[in-house]
Design a protein around this motif. Structure first.
Motif, PDB file in Angstrom:
ATOM      1  N   ASP A 262       0.831  -1.206   0.000  1.00  0.00           N
ATOM      2  CA  ASP A 262       0.000   0.000   0.000  1.00  0.00           C
ATOM      3  C   ASP A 262       0.865   1.255   0.000  1.00  0.00           C
ATOM      4  OD1 ASP A 262       0.751  -0.986   2.544  1.00  0.00           O
ATOM      5  OD2 ASP A 262      -0.742   0.231   3.563  1.00  0.00           O
ATOM      6  N   GLY A 263       1.932   1.247   0.771  1.00  0.00           N
ATOM      7  CA  GLY A 263       2.809   2.410   0.778  1.00  0.00           C
ATOM      8  C   GLY A 263       3.520   2.595  -0.546  1.00  0.00           C
ATOM      9  N   SER A 264       4.003   1.505  -1.137  1.00  0.00           N
ATOM     10  CA  SER A 264       4.725   1.585  -2.410  1.00  0.00           C
ATOM     11  C   SER A 264       3.841   2.118  -3.525  1.00  0.00           C
ATOM     12  CB  SER A 264       5.262   0.206  -2.791  1.00  0.00           C
ATOM     13  OG  SER A 264       6.148  -0.290  -1.813  1.00  0.00           O
ATOM     14  N   LEU A 265       2.589   1.656  -3.574  1.00  0.00           N
ATOM     15  CA  LEU A 265       1.688   2.080  -4.646  1.00  0.00           C
ATOM     16  C   LEU A 265       1.483   3.583  -4.639  1.00  0.00           C
ATOM     17  CD1 LEU A 265      -0.275   1.504  -6.958  1.00  0.00           C
ATOM     18  CD2 LEU A 265      -2.041   1.059  -5.248  1.00  0.00           C
ATOM     19  N   MET A 266       1.450   4.190  -3.452  1.00  0.00           N
ATOM     20  CA  MET A 266       1.117   5.600  -3.377  1.00  0.00           C
ATOM     21  C   MET A 266       2.257   6.514  -3.805  1.00  0.00           C
ATOM     22  SD  MET A 266      -1.962   5.613  -2.823  1.00  0.00           S
ATOM     23  CE  MET A 266      -2.088   7.399  -2.759  1.00  0.00           C
ATOM     24  N   TYR A 267       3.434   5.959  -4.072  1.00  0.00           N
ATOM     25  CA  TYR A 267       4.496   6.802  -4.596  1.00  0.00           C
ATOM     26  C   TYR A 267       4.224   7.216  -6.041  1.00  0.00           C
ATOM     27  CZ  TYR A 267       7.679   6.516  -0.643  1.00  0.00           C
ATOM     28  OH  TYR A 267       8.261   6.667   0.593  1.00  0.00           O
ATOM     29  N   ARG A 268       3.648   6.303  -6.832  1.00  0.00           N
ATOM     30  CA  ARG A 268       3.346   6.643  -8.222  1.00  0.00           C
ATOM     31  C   ARG A 268       2.036   5.979  -8.644  1.00  0.00           C
ATOM     32  NH1 ARG A 268       9.125   6.621  -8.788  1.00  0.00           N
ATOM     33  NH2 ARG A 268       9.726   8.791  -9.065  1.00  0.00           N
ATOM     34  N   PRO A 269       0.920   6.390  -8.039  1.00  0.00           N
ATOM     35  CA  PRO A 269      -0.362   5.780  -8.418  1.00  0.00           C
ATOM     36  C   PRO A 269      -0.775   6.128  -9.835  1.00  0.00           C
ATOM     37  CG  PRO A 269      -0.716   7.668  -6.971  1.00  0.00           C
ATOM     38  CD  PRO A 269       0.761   7.415  -6.996  1.00  0.00           C
ATOM     39  N   GLN A 270      -0.130   7.156 -10.440  1.00  0.00           N
ATOM     40  CA  GLN A 270      -0.487   7.520 -11.819  1.00  0.00           C
ATOM     41  C   GLN A 270      -0.279   6.366 -12.790  1.00  0.00           C
ATOM     42  OE1 GLN A 270       1.858   8.977  -9.924  1.00  0.00           O
ATOM     43  NE2 GLN A 270       1.780  11.204 -10.025  1.00  0.00           N
ATOM     44  N   ALA A 271       0.549   5.402 -12.407  1.00  0.00           N
ATOM     45  CA  ALA A 271       0.805   4.269 -13.295  1.00  0.00           C
ATOM     46  C   ALA A 271      -0.453   3.444 -13.548  1.00  0.00           C
ATOM     47  CB  ALA A 271       1.897   3.375 -12.706  1.00  0.00           C
ATOM     48  N   LEU A 272      -1.434   3.521 -12.646  1.00  0.00           N
ATOM     49  CA  LEU A 272      -2.698   2.823 -12.890  1.00  0.00           C
ATOM     50  C   LEU A 272      -3.363   3.349 -14.154  1.00  0.00           C
ATOM     51  CD1 LEU A 272      -4.048   2.823  -9.210  1.00  0.00           C
ATOM     52  CD2 LEU A 272      -3.161   0.849 -10.474  1.00  0.00           C
ATOM     53  N   TRP A 273      -3.263   4.649 -14.364  1.00  0.00           N
ATOM     54  CA  TRP A 273      -3.826   5.256 -15.577  1.00  0.00           C
ATOM     55  C   TRP A 273      -3.133   4.696 -16.809  1.00  0.00           C
ATOM     56  CZ3 TRP A 273      -1.799   8.503 -19.422  1.00  0.00           C
ATOM     57  CH2 TRP A 273      -2.743   9.166 -20.217  1.00  0.00           C
ATOM     58  N   ASN A 274      -1.804   4.554 -16.736  1.00  0.00           N
ATOM     59  CA  ASN A 274      -1.075   4.000 -17.867  1.00  0.00           C
ATOM     60  C   ASN A 274      -1.474   2.559 -18.153  1.00  0.00           C
ATOM     61  OD1 ASN A 274       1.348   6.207 -17.285  1.00  0.00           O
ATOM     62  ND2 ASN A 274       1.128   5.557 -19.403  1.00  0.00           N
ATOM     63  N   ALA A 275      -1.689   1.783 -17.103  1.00  0.00           N
ATOM     64  CA  ALA A 275      -2.106   0.392 -17.305  1.00  0.00           C
ATOM     65  C   ALA A 275      -3.398   0.327 -18.107  1.00  0.00           C
ATOM     66  CB  ALA A 275      -2.271  -0.302 -15.954  1.00  0.00           C
ATOM     67  N   VAL A 276      -4.314   1.254 -17.814  1.00  0.00           N
ATOM     68  CA  VAL A 276      -5.593   1.301 -18.526  1.00  0.00           C
ATOM     69  C   VAL A 276      -5.407   1.813 -19.943  1.00  0.00           C
ATOM     70  CG1 VAL A 276      -7.881   2.352 -18.560  1.00  0.00           C
ATOM     71  CG2 VAL A 276      -6.900   1.575 -16.389  1.00  0.00           C
ATOM     72  N   GLN A 277      -4.681   2.921 -20.087  1.00  0.00           N
ATOM     73  CA  GLN A 277      -4.523   3.525 -21.409  1.00  0.00           C
ATOM     74  C   GLN A 277      -3.787   2.610 -22.382  1.00  0.00           C
ATOM     75  OE1 GLN A 277      -5.920   6.529 -22.341  1.00  0.00           O
ATOM     76  NE2 GLN A 277      -6.901   6.311 -20.330  1.00  0.00           N
ATOM     77  N   GLN A 278      -2.832   1.838 -21.868  1.00  0.00           N
ATOM     78  CA  GLN A 278      -2.076   0.941 -22.738  1.00  0.00           C
ATOM     79  C   GLN A 278      -2.724  -0.430 -22.892  1.00  0.00           C
ATOM     80  OE1 GLN A 278       0.452   2.040 -24.539  1.00  0.00           O
ATOM     81  NE2 GLN A 278       0.138   4.036 -23.566  1.00  0.00           N
ATOM     82  N   ARG A 279      -3.876  -0.617 -22.203  1.00  0.00           N
ATOM     83  CA  ARG A 279      -4.633  -1.875 -22.277  1.00  0.00           C
ATOM     84  C   ARG A 279      -3.756  -3.079 -21.920  1.00  0.00           C
ATOM     85  NH1 ARG A 279      -6.308   1.376 -26.506  1.00  0.00           N
ATOM     86  NH2 ARG A 279      -8.536   1.861 -26.545  1.00  0.00           N
ATOM     87  N   THR A 280      -2.932  -2.901 -20.913  1.00  0.00           N
ATOM     88  CA  THR A 280      -2.073  -3.999 -20.468  1.00  0.00           C
ATOM     89  C   THR A 280      -2.822  -4.820 -19.429  1.00  0.00           C
ATOM     90  OG1 THR A 280      -1.079  -2.448 -18.892  1.00  0.00           O
ATOM     91  CG2 THR A 280       0.114  -2.855 -20.936  1.00  0.00           C
ATOM     92  N   PRO A 281      -3.054  -6.096 -19.689  1.00  0.00           N
ATOM     93  CA  PRO A 281      -3.841  -6.926 -18.757  1.00  0.00           C
ATOM     94  C   PRO A 281      -3.007  -7.406 -17.579  1.00  0.00           C
ATOM     95  CG  PRO A 281      -3.220  -8.215 -20.661  1.00  0.00           C
ATOM     96  CD  PRO A 281      -2.693  -6.827 -20.910  1.00  0.00           C
ATOM     97  N   ILE A 282      -2.528  -6.478 -16.767  1.00  0.00           N
ATOM     98  CA  ILE A 282      -1.722  -6.863 -15.614  1.00  0.00           C
ATOM     99  C   ILE A 282      -2.616  -7.030 -14.385  1.00  0.00           C
ATOM    100  CG2 ILE A 282       0.360  -5.753 -16.489  1.00  0.00           C
ATOM    101  CD1 ILE A 282      -0.130  -3.423 -14.652  1.00  0.00           C
ATOM    102  N   ALA A 283      -2.228  -7.975 -13.530  1.00  0.00           N
ATOM    103  CA  ALA A 283      -2.905  -8.160 -12.252  1.00  0.00           C
ATOM    104  C   ALA A 283      -2.108  -7.389 -11.193  1.00  0.00           C
ATOM    105  CB  ALA A 283      -2.977  -9.636 -11.895  1.00  0.00           C
ATOM    106  N   ILE A 284      -2.747  -6.422 -10.571  1.00  0.00           N
ATOM    107  CA  ILE A 284      -2.092  -5.575  -9.576  1.00  0.00           C
ATOM    108  C   ILE A 284      -2.577  -6.025  -8.198  1.00  0.00           C
ATOM    109  CG2 ILE A 284      -1.718  -3.204  -8.793  1.00  0.00           C
ATOM    110  CD1 ILE A 284      -2.755  -2.455 -11.752  1.00  0.00           C
ATOM    111  N   ILE A 285      -1.714  -6.681  -7.448  1.00  0.00           N
ATOM    112  CA  ILE A 285      -2.066  -7.221  -6.138  1.00  0.00           C
ATOM    113  C   ILE A 285      -1.494  -6.292  -5.075  1.00  0.00           C
ATOM    114  CG2 ILE A 285      -2.059  -9.247  -4.665  1.00  0.00           C
ATOM    115  CD1 ILE A 285      -3.273  -9.738  -7.435  1.00  0.00           C
ATOM    116  N   VAL A 286      -2.361  -5.607  -4.351  1.00  0.00           N
ATOM    117  CA  VAL A 286      -1.949  -4.642  -3.338  1.00  0.00           C
ATOM    118  C   VAL A 286      -2.055  -5.290  -1.964  1.00  0.00           C
ATOM    119  CG1 VAL A 286      -2.319  -2.346  -2.355  1.00  0.00           C
ATOM    120  CG2 VAL A 286      -2.811  -2.763  -4.784  1.00  0.00           C
ATOM    121  N   LEU A 287      -0.932  -5.489  -1.292  1.00  0.00           N
ATOM    122  CA  LEU A 287      -0.917  -6.017   0.067  1.00  0.00           C
ATOM    123  C   LEU A 287      -0.988  -4.829   1.031  1.00  0.00           C
ATOM    124  CD1 LEU A 287       1.801  -8.830  -0.158  1.00  0.00           C
ATOM    125  CD2 LEU A 287      -0.656  -8.947  -0.598  1.00  0.00           C
ATOM    126  N   ASP A 288      -2.160  -4.628   1.580  1.00  0.00           N
ATOM    127  CA  ASP A 288      -2.427  -3.449   2.415  1.00  0.00           C
ATOM    128  C   ASP A 288      -2.360  -3.843   3.890  1.00  0.00           C
ATOM    129  OD1 ASP A 288      -3.311  -1.177   3.663  1.00  0.00           O
ATOM    130  OD2 ASP A 288      -5.308  -1.169   2.746  1.00  0.00           O
TER     131      ASP A 288
END
Length: 533
Positions: free
Chosen positions: A425-451
């Motif tokens: 959870d802490g790591s994700l918040m350093y660059r959450p903008q990458a979620l937008w890129n995952a969507v825009q590039q249509r990359t079917p990645i599984a993002i598992i957030v251990l909170d």
């Protein structure tokens, strides 16, 4: 008229560098205008995301990648990812804008006042060409240096008014050839292996980057050494389900020397000897040590009495195969359990259960991009990496904000391989903008957030150091599902172990990015109690 822009694009085509990562600015408009149809521009919302995507991309392809940054502002925003690219040995060419040449004597707005110095030692080479006509040649040299082992990021700063200036084409360049080991030095290692009764190999990221893991497996099967993963290695360079795999060396001198105490010879392949994170007194001297590396800086800092051999990992390992005789098989090192049980009497979820579930569900060719420093020991135990090529990527620098961005880049490079971003959870918040890129590039990645509600690694380190009352270790109030959904990414929360497998399976099977927020509520109270003690 043949312009600087024409010459640069022709060179990039010849080098197979038509995928460009970046975040545009005013000083780059001359490069970006009339964007060619055969080029792909991967637009990031933040410069660090652009560099980390390029990092993940190069780790898979092995090819150089171009990142377009905006003068000092873009370079400064990207520095965390540039530090990681340096430690990850990523051949990234940073093409940064600069203010127009007539303005530079006056320290203009949005200029880079020190293009050669802003990146410091984390850049292998920097250049702001003296003339516009020299830009294509400078770029060609930059690619050569970035791809010369050890690979690493370079920078070319280009004033905004250079792009329309006339220049001649620059010829294509062959990439540097890998270096082979000195025959006499290699023979000294062969002789030492012949005398050794109990050998350890310590393998690092450069073995996988050099595509030498299958050859290394053949060498290990031939000689029978125990194989240890180098401390803090950002790639997996030996399959962790192999019977000769002994484990991961700790990043501290005391326990590391203890782990290697029983050997009469240690051979380090594609790694420093050694990368440490926590200081502790060495318990005893290291055994005789050979270090095979293509990085002169690594060889220069090997321990006193060790022998360094300058070679690419692939050629060094191949040389050992042809120069050594097969040896009698030795008993395999002890193996650890890889099957955790659910928390007794509770439906809650632990990190070990998440990692074990991934281990069961992931196909053999999956790529895991990891950034869960608080759960690294669980990952080593419950999620063995078995791929023979780029099955595991991480940050070699410790700078957070890598995983999701690099996973997008890896997915662009390998669209037919499943890609998992394993992130805290802490790591994700350093660059959450990458979620937008995952969507825009249509990359079917599984993002598992251990909170776990905070910086788990820091909680542990604060406890070990008896540092009480440390502020800023907990994170509260972040709705990860809504954050992802706001950028167009499908997301779900799982807080019960009974639903974990179906959630992870759905994310792996999806044809678009899916964020699985694992709410480890049962892990939070122990962490916060630990923090207060």
């Amino acid at each position: 008229m043949h312009t600087v822009r024409d010459a640069v694009r022709e060179f990039l085509r010849a080098q197979d560098m038509t995928t460009v990562f970046g975040n545009p600015g005013s000083t780059e408009l001359g490069f970006l205008q009339q964007w060619p149809e055969d080029f792909q521009y991967v637009h990031a919302l933040e410069e660090g995301v652009a560099v980390a995507m390029a990092d993940g991309y190069t780790q898979i392809t092995g090819l150089p990648a171009l990142v377009n940054l905006h003068s000092a502002a873009g370079l400064g925003n990207a520095m965390g990812s540039i530090i990681t690219a340096h430690h990850n040995r990523a051949p990234i060419v940073l093409l940064a804008g600069q203010q127009a040449r007539p303005l530079l004597p006056h320290d203009p707005f949005l200029a880079n006042l020190d293009p050669a110095g802003l990146g410091g030692d984390y850049l292998k080479w920097t250049c702001q060409p003296a003339r516009a006509q020299d830009v294509p040649e400078a770029l060609a040299r930059a690619v050569q240096i970035a791809t010369q082992p050890p690979h690493g990021p370079v920078l070319v700063s280009v004033p905004a008014d250079d792009w329309n200036e006339p220049t001649a084409p620059v010829g294509d360049r062959f990439r540097p050839a890998p270096c082979a080991p000195n025959p006499a030095a290699l023979q000294s290692l062969v002789d030492a292996l012949g005398r050794s009764a109990h050998t350890a190999f310590v393998v690092g990221a450069a073995v996988d980057q050099d595509g030498a893991v299958p050859t290394l497996v053949s060498l290990v099967d031939r000689l029978g050494p125990d194989v240890w993963a180098a401390p803090m290695s950002h790639r997996c360079s030996f399959p962790e389900n192999h019977p000769r795999f002994a484990g991961h060396l700790p990043a501290s001198p005391g326990p590391l020397t203890a782990a290697l105490a029983g050997y009469d010879l240690v051979v380090v392949l594609g790694a420093p000897a050694f990368t440490y994170h926590v200081h502790s007194p060495a318990q005893q001297a290291l055994p005789p040590l050979f270090v095979l590396s293509d990085d002169p800086a690594v060889l220069s800092r090997t321990p006193a009495g060790s022998i360094g051999i300058h070679t690419s990992p692939a050629l060094g390992i191949a040389g050992l195969i042809t120069s050594t005789a097969p040896r009698k098989k030795l008993p395999a090192p002890p193996r650890r359990s890889t099957t955790p049980s659910p928390a007794p009497g509770s439906g809650g979820i632990t990190a070990a259960q998440v990692l074990a579930t991934l281990a069961e569900l992931l196909p053999d060719n999956a790529v895991i991009v990891e950034e869960v420093p608080g759960h690294r020991s669980d990952m080593h135990r419950y999620l063995p990496i078995t791929s023979l090529h780029a099955g595991f990527l991480s940050t070699g620098s410790g700078v957070l904000g890598y995983s999701v961005s690099a996973a997008v880049g890896a997915a662009l490079a390998a669209p037919f391989r499943p890609v998992v971003a394993l992130v805290g959870d802490g790591s994700l918040m350093y660059r959450p903008q990458a979620l937008w890129n995952a969507v825009q590039q249509r990359t079917p990645i599984a993002i598992i957030v251990l909170d776990n509600g905070g910086y788990g690694a820091l909680h542990t380190m604060a406890h070990d150091a008896q540092a009480q009352g440390v502020p800023g270790l907990d994170i509260a109030g972040v709705d990860f599902v809504r954050l992802a959904q706001s950028m167009g990414c499908h997301a779900i929360t799982v807080a019960d172990f009974r639903w974990l497998r179906s959630a992870v399976t759905a994310a792996l099977d999806a044809d678009a990015p899916v964020l699985v927020h694992v709410d480890m509520e049962s892990c939070r109270q122990p962490l916060r109690t630990l923090h207060r003690e």
